[in-house]
Design a protein around this motif. Sequence first.
Motif, short mmCIF file in Angstrom:
data_model
loop_
_atom_site.label_atom_id
_atom_site.label_comp_id
_atom_site.label_asym_id
_atom_site.label_seq_id
_atom_site.Cartn_x
_atom_site.Cartn_y
_atom_site.Cartn_z
N PRO A 81 0.81 -1.22 0.00
CA PRO A 81 0.00 0.00 0.00
C PRO A 81 0.84 1.27 0.00
CG PRO A 81 -0.08 -1.08 2.15
CD PRO A 81 0.69 -1.98 1.23
N PHE A 82 1.87 1.32 0.78
CA PHE A 82 2.79 2.46 0.83
C PHE A 82 4.19 1.92 1.04
CE2 PHE A 82 4.91 6.20 2.61
CZ PHE A 82 4.48 7.19 1.73
N LYS A 95 6.89 -1.89 -10.12
CA LYS A 95 8.18 -1.47 -9.57
C LYS A 95 8.01 -1.27 -8.07
CE LYS A 95 8.98 1.16 -13.69
NZ LYS A 95 8.74 2.50 -14.20
N VAL A 96 8.94 -1.80 -7.30
CA VAL A 96 9.01 -1.53 -5.87
C VAL A 96 10.42 -1.06 -5.57
CG1 VAL A 96 7.18 -3.17 -5.27
CG2 VAL A 96 9.56 -3.91 -5.23
N TYR A 97 10.59 -0.41 -4.45
CA TYR A 97 11.88 0.19 -4.12
C TYR A 97 12.32 -0.27 -2.74
CZ TYR A 97 11.05 3.16 -8.13
OH TYR A 97 10.83 3.60 -9.41
N LEU A 98 13.49 -0.89 -2.69
CA LEU A 98 14.07 -1.28 -1.42
C LEU A 98 14.81 -0.07 -0.85
CD1 LEU A 98 14.70 -3.99 0.35
CD2 LEU A 98 17.00 -3.39 -0.33
N HIS A 99 14.47 0.29 0.38
CA HIS A 99 15.09 1.42 1.06
C HIS A 99 16.03 0.86 2.12
CE1 HIS A 99 15.12 4.45 4.37
NE2 HIS A 99 15.38 5.25 3.36
N MET A 108 10.38 -1.86 2.12
CA MET A 108 10.03 -1.96 0.72
C MET A 108 8.91 -0.96 0.46
SD MET A 108 11.03 -4.01 -1.81
CE MET A 108 11.37 -5.64 -1.24
N TYR A 109 9.12 -0.07 -0.53
CA TYR A 109 8.15 0.97 -0.87
C TYR A 109 7.46 0.65 -2.19
CZ TYR A 109 9.86 4.29 2.65
OH TYR A 109 10.18 4.91 3.82
N SER A 110 6.19 1.00 -2.28
CA SER A 110 5.50 0.95 -3.57
C SER A 110 6.07 2.06 -4.45
CB SER A 110 3.99 1.15 -3.38
OG SER A 110 3.72 2.48 -2.95
N GLU A 111 5.78 2.02 -5.74
CA GLU A 111 6.28 3.07 -6.63
C GLU A 111 5.70 4.43 -6.26
OE1 GLU A 111 7.13 3.95 -11.32
OE2 GLU A 111 5.51 2.57 -10.83
#
Length: 173
Positions: free
Chosen positions: A30-31, A91-95, A163-166
Amino acid sequence: MMFKILAILFFYFLCGIPQLSAQIMADSIPFKIQLLNNQNVTTLRSEKNVTFEDVKDLTNWKPYDSSYIASKVESIWLKFKIKNRSQDSVKVYLHSLTDYTHIYQQVYSDYKIFKNGFYIPLIERTNNIERIFTKLRFTPFQESEIYVRLDIHTDPILTKPHMYSERAYWEVS
């Protein structure tokens, strides 16, 4: 009473707390989701000289909790499965705030390697603009196993990866 139950259930599903399978759903973040204490994420400690090939064969993976902190002498490895159930690419983003973050994403029978972090030279970074976010792309219906190696060069970092959503990535970056 029924309203309270429905509100609680709605909140749990909105926040992505329950996972109905043993993997993270890339298309349902979701976020952001925490990898720490996530029931689908396992971890282990290793010496710095242990390679990805060595780690893939290990069987002593444990649930990822706050006792796992990278140090100057030990690496922390995370492992989880992630799936895109959508017919669209996601796409997801690993922070990660660690000095060195190496991500190994399974693509068919191979692994793509992504590097990011404070001490990774700019020309070697996957993300040349930001050293704390790494984009992972999933084709429709793709399922991947992900390994993340976290290393530090300086003092231990207590912030854990997310892990962030796009959409969330564009809001916070």
